[in-house]
Write a protein that holds these residues in place. Sequence first.
Motif, mmCIF file in Angstrom:
data_model
loop_
_atom_site.group_PDB
_atom_site.id
_atom_site.type_symbol
_atom_site.label_atom_id
_atom_site.label_comp_id
_atom_site.label_asym_id
_atom_site.label_seq_id
_atom_site.Cartn_x
_atom_site.Cartn_y
_atom_site.Cartn_z
ATOM 1 N N LEU B 177 0.848 -1.205 0.000
ATOM 2 C CA LEU B 177 0.000 0.000 0.000
ATOM 3 C C LEU B 177 0.883 1.254 0.000
ATOM 4 O O LEU B 177 0.578 2.240 -0.689
ATOM 5 C CB LEU B 177 -0.934 0.017 1.209
ATOM 6 C CG LEU B 177 -1.881 -1.165 1.441
ATOM 7 C CD1 LEU B 177 -3.004 -0.770 2.394
ATOM 8 C CD2 LEU B 177 -2.478 -1.706 0.163
ATOM 9 N N LEU B 178 1.989 1.206 0.755
ATOM 10 C CA LEU B 178 2.925 2.348 0.745
ATOM 11 C C LEU B 178 3.497 2.545 -0.652
ATOM 12 O O LEU B 178 3.640 3.684 -1.128
ATOM 13 C CB LEU B 178 4.067 2.103 1.735
ATOM 14 C CG LEU B 178 3.714 2.108 3.228
ATOM 15 C CD1 LEU B 178 4.941 1.774 4.067
ATOM 16 C CD2 LEU B 178 3.153 3.469 3.638
ATOM 17 N N ILE B 180 2.096 1.680 -3.520
ATOM 18 C CA ILE B 180 1.031 2.210 -4.387
ATOM 19 C C ILE B 180 0.941 3.731 -4.206
ATOM 20 O O ILE B 180 0.908 4.488 -5.192
ATOM 21 C CB ILE B 180 -0.329 1.537 -4.041
ATOM 22 C CG1 ILE B 180 -0.315 0.068 -4.477
ATOM 23 C CG2 ILE B 180 -1.491 2.288 -4.691
ATOM 24 C CD1 ILE B 180 -1.522 -0.737 -3.990
ATOM 25 N N THR B 181 0.919 4.178 -2.946
ATOM 26 C CA THR B 181 0.810 5.620 -2.663
ATOM 27 C C THR B 181 2.007 6.376 -3.238
ATOM 28 O O THR B 181 1.839 7.416 -3.904
ATOM 29 C CB THR B 181 0.709 5.840 -1.135
ATOM 30 O OG1 THR B 181 -0.534 5.294 -0.687
ATOM 31 C CG2 THR B 181 0.763 7.305 -0.772
ATOM 32 N N GLU B 182 3.217 5.861 -2.996
ATOM 33 C CA GLU B 182 4.434 6.505 -3.542
ATOM 34 C C GLU B 182 4.349 6.624 -5.058
ATOM 35 O O GLU B 182 4.572 7.702 -5.626
ATOM 36 C CB GLU B 182 5.665 5.641 -3.210
ATOM 37 C CG GLU B 182 6.407 6.047 -1.979
ATOM 38 C CD GLU B 182 7.778 5.403 -1.911
ATOM 39 O OE1 GLU B 182 8.282 4.870 -2.924
ATOM 40 O OE2 GLU B 182 8.353 5.431 -0.818
ATOM 41 N N LEU B 185 1.830 9.208 -6.245
ATOM 42 C CA LEU B 185 2.219 10.600 -5.989
ATOM 43 C C LEU B 185 3.399 11.021 -6.866
ATOM 44 O O LEU B 185 3.531 12.190 -7.217
ATOM 45 C CB LEU B 185 2.534 10.802 -4.503
ATOM 46 C CG LEU B 185 1.319 10.702 -3.567
ATOM 47 C CD1 LEU B 185 1.726 10.949 -2.118
ATOM 48 C CD2 LEU B 185 0.225 11.695 -3.957
ATOM 49 N N ALA B 202 -5.525 1.933 -8.888
ATOM 50 C CA ALA B 202 -4.479 1.586 -7.900
ATOM 51 C C ALA B 202 -5.064 1.566 -6.486
ATOM 52 O O ALA B 202 -4.692 0.714 -5.668
ATOM 53 C CB ALA B 202 -3.325 2.574 -8.006
ATOM 54 N N ASN B 203 -5.974 2.495 -6.175
ATOM 55 C CA ASN B 203 -6.639 2.477 -4.862
ATOM 56 C C ASN B 203 -7.440 1.190 -4.677
ATOM 57 O O ASN B 203 -7.410 0.579 -3.602
ATOM 58 C CB ASN B 203 -7.591 3.667 -4.716
ATOM 59 C CG ASN B 203 -6.876 4.972 -4.417
ATOM 60 O OD1 ASN B 203 -5.647 5.017 -4.367
ATOM 61 N ND2 ASN B 203 -7.634 6.032 -4.214
#
Lengths: 252, 252
Positions: B177-178, B180-182, B185, B202-203
């Motif tokens: 999940l980290l 995906i967020t990286e 962004l 992706a979410n």
Amino acid sequence: MDDLGPRHSGSVFVGLVGTSQVLGLVSVVLTGVWMGHYRGGFAWDGSAQEFNLHPLCMVLGLIFLQGDAILVYRVFRNEAKRNVKLLHGIIHLLALIISIVGIVAVFDFHRAAKIPDMYSLHSWCGMATLVLFCVQWVIGLLFFLVPGMSSWLRSMYLPVHVFCGLTLLVMAIGTSLLGITEKLLFSITSAYSQFAPEGVLANVLGILLVFYGGVLGYLITREEYRRPPNPEEESLSVHFKTLTEGGSPGSP
Amino acid sequence: MDDLGPRHSGSVFVGLVGTSQVLGLVSVVLTGVWMGHYRGGFAWDGSAQEFNLHPLCMVLGLIFLQGDAILVYRVFRNEAKRNVKLLHGIIHLLALIISIVGIVAVFDFHRAAKIPDMYSLHSWCGMATLVLFCVQWVIGLLFFLVPGMSSWLRSMYLPVHVFCGLTLLVMAIGTSLLGITEKLLFSITSAYSQFAPEGVLANVLGILLVFYGGVLGYLITREEYRRPPNPEEESLSVHFKTLTEGGSPGSP
């Protein structure tokens, strides 16, 4: 560890509980230092300082207090069950109130800064965690604190309640790590990859939260730390059961 | 659920195992679609296309295969223990090899693009997960597959091995999940907040991974899905124990 004797098991338990409290408290303090020292402190005016209340409230409410609310069943496993249940419910209620303040802070900040809501994975996971936390609290209240619930239903729901509680704590920790990553990439994009002190501090906070979850998870799932059966409570519970309906007695 | 009869319990079990497989496979496919369709596909030349192998390998190896390697103890709980152990070890080895390919891909890409390594929370959590995964695999091999290990030590280590295995799966999911967020962004910073299809996809992938972890965790921790005691295996194990040293027999 039962094989090494109850004294050894007891000292490991005390050590692990102490470690969890140090990890939890240091995490809350580090979040305060990060927001207070590096991000300009706190306010309630729709500014970035109001946003800063969000991480602090969530780490304090949805991680540290939620974890301790679960832990009371292990720490006070020889105390009267009704008192421990009440304490469990009250700490959870406190956690919920602090978390709602944290959520309001971020929505307020978004509205003032015209930032869209609920687009990130962090917000999806966080909202799911908070909503499920409320659902779990209300169902827990109905099943275990309101009198008259069937003992059979209680004993059926108990393992699901315990599993969901630990899952929610893990979800809260995972969501916090997502929040840390988001905040760092928004605030110190290029300095982060140069190991800026703020980035290192926030990473260390994330690792401490993972350790907090690991120690809590171990304490909660080890068979030897569970509440021992209490013949007096059992007989009371069985007596009460005959007044309602069939099944085996159960409460967390 | 034991109270609702074994047939009901069995159909819930089959339903949950099926759900876990659908969630795991859809997650792997969605990761492939994200990297293949939105991020330009795959290559092995130090380019961004080499990086794209990183999420695919990690979701396939460290989440889907690691989860299924754990699940074999529940799905094949009535098969010969030695065969299930071997399958557990082999799937874990496959997961490890695929994960190492995924890790090499990202370090290769970083070197070619002159991006610093190991600065983010994602990289710290990911490296910790992979190193601990290796340690867990080697210790598991020594304790449960190499003959001659004391039964007492096996039974002492077993609950720790099971707890660490589930913790590693949770850490792998949290780390993804980290990641995906990286990635979102870095790649679609402003479009992400406008609910760009890539961000939503992706979410959704992140949420499916959380569900995969939740279903796996439930299947693994429910008492009723554990391997039932096998008198024949027990007697063999006790017989073997008398040849080594005292204690109770144990293996996962």
